[in-house]
Design a protein around this motif. Sequence first.
Motif, PDB file in Angstrom:
ATOM      1  N   THR A 150     -10.550   3.118   1.731  1.00  0.00           N
ATOM      2  CA  THR A 150     -10.882   1.754   2.160  1.00  0.00           C
ATOM      3  C   THR A 150      -9.630   0.894   2.227  1.00  0.00           C
ATOM      4  N   ILE A 151      -8.789   0.996   1.202  1.00  0.00           N
ATOM      5  CA  ILE A 151      -7.543   0.224   1.183  1.00  0.00           C
ATOM      6  C   ILE A 151      -6.675   0.589   2.383  1.00  0.00           C
ATOM      7  N   GLU A 152      -6.565   1.883   2.636  1.00  0.00           N
ATOM      8  CA  GLU A 152      -5.726   2.342   3.743  1.00  0.00           C
ATOM      9  C   GLU A 152      -6.247   1.816   5.083  1.00  0.00           C
ATOM     10  N   ALA A 153      -7.564   1.760   5.230  1.00  0.00           N
ATOM     11  CA  ALA A 153      -8.158   1.345   6.499  1.00  0.00           C
ATOM     12  C   ALA A 153      -8.204  -0.165   6.687  1.00  0.00           C
ATOM     13  N   GLU A 154      -8.315  -0.919   5.586  1.00  0.00           N
ATOM     14  CA  GLU A 154      -8.648  -2.337   5.719  1.00  0.00           C
ATOM     15  C   GLU A 154      -7.623  -3.320   5.161  1.00  0.00           C
ATOM     16  N   MET A 155      -6.729  -2.891   4.276  1.00  0.00           N
ATOM     17  CA  MET A 155      -5.895  -3.869   3.567  1.00  0.00           C
ATOM     18  C   MET A 155      -4.956  -4.645   4.484  1.00  0.00           C
ATOM     19  N   ARG A 156      -4.322  -3.982   5.438  1.00  0.00           N
ATOM     20  CA  ARG A 156      -3.303  -4.659   6.237  1.00  0.00           C
ATOM     21  C   ARG A 156      -3.873  -5.853   7.008  1.00  0.00           C
ATOM     22  N   ASP A 157      -5.104  -5.745   7.477  1.00  0.00           N
ATOM     23  CA  ASP A 157      -5.699  -6.808   8.289  1.00  0.00           C
ATOM     24  C   ASP A 157      -6.675  -7.688   7.518  1.00  0.00           C
ATOM     25  N   ALA A 158      -6.769  -7.504   6.209  1.00  0.00           N
ATOM     26  CA  ALA A 158      -7.705  -8.298   5.399  1.00  0.00           C
ATOM     27  C   ALA A 158      -7.197  -9.733   5.243  1.00  0.00           C
ATOM     28  N   PRO A 159      -8.113 -10.709   5.060  1.00  0.00           N
ATOM     29  CA  PRO A 159      -7.693 -12.072   4.740  1.00  0.00           C
ATOM     30  C   PRO A 159      -6.832 -12.083   3.472  1.00  0.00           C
ATOM     31  N   GLU A 160      -5.998 -13.104   3.336  1.00  0.00           N
ATOM     32  CA  GLU A 160      -4.966 -13.100   2.296  1.00  0.00           C
ATOM     33  C   GLU A 160      -5.500 -12.824   0.906  1.00  0.00           C
ATOM     34  N   ARG A 161      -6.535 -13.540   0.477  1.00  0.00           N
ATOM     35  CA  ARG A 161      -7.045 -13.353  -0.894  1.00  0.00           C
ATOM     36  C   ARG A 161      -7.549 -11.926  -1.102  1.00  0.00           C
ATOM     37  N   LEU A 162      -8.265 -11.414  -0.117  1.00  0.00           N
ATOM     38  CA  LEU A 162      -8.794 -10.060  -0.220  1.00  0.00           C
ATOM     39  C   LEU A 162      -7.664  -9.038  -0.157  1.00  0.00           C
ATOM     40  N   GLN A 163      -6.668  -9.305   0.654  1.00  0.00           N
ATOM     41  CA  GLN A 163      -5.519  -8.410   0.751  1.00  0.00           C
ATOM     42  C   GLN A 163      -4.801  -8.296  -0.589  1.00  0.00           C
ATOM     43  N   TRP A 164      -4.598  -9.421  -1.264  1.00  0.00           N
ATOM     44  CA  TRP A 164      -3.955  -9.390  -2.579  1.00  0.00           C
ATOM     45  C   TRP A 164      -4.785  -8.582  -3.573  1.00  0.00           C
ATOM     46  N   ALA A 165      -6.110  -8.752  -3.532  1.00  0.00           N
ATOM     47  CA  ALA A 165      -6.974  -8.032  -4.473  1.00  0.00           C
ATOM     48  C   ALA A 165      -6.957  -6.533  -4.204  1.00  0.00           C
ATOM     49  N   MET A 166      -6.964  -6.150  -2.935  1.00  0.00           N
ATOM     50  CA  MET A 166      -6.870  -4.732  -2.595  1.00  0.00           C
ATOM     51  C   MET A 166      -5.512  -4.160  -3.006  1.00  0.00           C
ATOM     52  N   ASN A 167      -4.466  -4.930  -2.781  1.00  0.00           N
ATOM     53  CA  ASN A 167      -3.128  -4.488  -3.152  1.00  0.00           C
ATOM     54  C   ASN A 167      -3.019  -4.275  -4.664  1.00  0.00           C
ATOM     55  N   ASP A 168      -3.632  -5.172  -5.420  1.00  0.00           N
ATOM     56  CA  ASP A 168      -3.644  -5.045  -6.873  1.00  0.00           C
ATOM     57  C   ASP A 168      -4.336  -3.749  -7.287  1.00  0.00           C
ATOM     58  N   CYS A 169      -5.451  -3.453  -6.630  1.00  0.00           N
ATOM     59  CA  CYS A 169      -6.183  -2.223  -6.935  1.00  0.00           C
ATOM     60  C   CYS A 169      -5.350  -0.998  -6.568  1.00  0.00           C
ATOM     61  N   LEU A 170      -4.688  -1.045  -5.417  1.00  0.00           N
ATOM     62  CA  LEU A 170      -3.823   0.063  -4.995  1.00  0.00           C
ATOM     63  C   LEU A 170      -2.741   0.328  -6.034  1.00  0.00           C
ATOM     64  N   ALA A 171      -2.096  -0.734  -6.498  1.00  0.00           N
ATOM     65  CA  ALA A 171      -1.028  -0.577  -7.483  1.00  0.00           C
ATOM     66  C   ALA A 171      -1.555   0.018  -8.781  1.00  0.00           C
ATOM     67  N   HIS A 172      -2.710  -0.442  -9.237  1.00  0.00           N
ATOM     68  CA  HIS A 172      -3.240   0.066 -10.502  1.00  0.00           C
ATOM     69  C   HIS A 172      -3.695   1.520 -10.387  1.00  0.00           C
ATOM     70  N   ILE A 173      -4.197   1.902  -9.233  1.00  0.00           N
ATOM     71  CA  ILE A 173      -4.529   3.322  -9.052  1.00  0.00           C
ATOM     72  C   ILE A 173      -3.252   4.153  -9.177  1.00  0.00           C
ATOM     73  N   GLY A 174      -2.180   3.710  -8.523  1.00  0.00           N
ATOM     74  CA  GLY A 174      -0.920   4.439  -8.597  1.00  0.00           C
ATOM     75  C   GLY A 174      -0.310   4.463  -9.977  1.00  0.00           C
ATOM     76  N   ILE A 175      -0.465   3.375 -10.707  1.00  0.00           N
ATOM     77  CA  ILE A 175       0.120   3.279 -12.053  1.00  0.00           C
ATOM     78  C   ILE A 175      -0.676   4.105 -13.061  1.00  0.00           C
ATOM     79  N   GLU A 176      -1.983   3.965 -13.041  1.00  0.00           N
ATOM     80  CA  GLU A 176      -2.828   4.529 -14.099  1.00  0.00           C
ATOM     81  C   GLU A 176      -3.275   5.967 -13.842  1.00  0.00           C
ATOM     82  N   HIS A 177      -3.171   6.435 -12.600  1.00  0.00           N
ATOM     83  CA  HIS A 177      -3.738   7.738 -12.259  1.00  0.00           C
ATOM     84  C   HIS A 177      -2.699   8.585 -11.532  1.00  0.00           C
ATOM     85  N   PRO A 178      -1.879   9.328 -12.282  1.00  0.00           N
ATOM     86  CA  PRO A 178      -0.788  10.106 -11.689  1.00  0.00           C
ATOM     87  C   PRO A 178      -1.228  11.055 -10.580  1.00  0.00           C
TER      88      PRO A 178
END
Length: 224
Positions: A150-178
């Motif tokens: 979902t992040i890959e398909a939708e984040m780039r064109d999401a409204p700013e607030r939603l984009q930040w929230a998706m980006n936060d989720c992307l970062a935490h997946i990368g950080i917490e789940h090797p």
Amino acid sequence: MTSSVTELQAELAGLEDPRVREVNERHGDDHGVNLSKLRAIAKRLKTQHELALELWATDDTAARLLALLVCRPKSFAAEELDTMLREARANKVRDWLVNYVVKKSSHAEQLRLAWFDDADAAVASAGWALTSERVRKSPVGLDLPALLDTIEAEMRDAPERLQWAMNDCLAHIGIEHPEHRARALAIGERLEVLKDYPTPPNCTSPFAPAWIAEIVRRREVPAS
């Protein structure tokens, strides 16, 4: 000594600072009260749920922020929290509602699921914020590959607030789940969301690949 809503609104008005308001308005917040001073009032009042409901009903941003600090999170029904999120106008009010109230409520998962795909980007961003919390603290049952899809398909064109929230989720997946880190990094690199975001010295960039790499590096540094 019990303070009335009228007295508290007068106290908050007395703390109004045009310079604080100017900064806040650039971030979608229509108030000019220093948050440290607002927190000091909340500390004095302690928990007063009925007062919090009255403060919220004023529709004043500073009063609503104070309400979120003195309410009793577990006293709200899911429907009340949903209504509060949808009627909140200021970004800080939404953030505090999610972080200080909803996350402490027994309705957090129910609301996460209800908000996640909402047509209102501000509501959907709250669903993503709750999802990030689960990614970090209780990921069992989450479909992390599907979230990345979902992040890959939708984040780039999401409204700013939603984009930040998706980006936060992307970062935490990368950080917490090797096991998902390489894909999270690849998605961030390809989409380039927040790549050029101005970041002060000694602060971590919100650009997901840089954020992931920095936090992983810190965690791998051996204790001295």
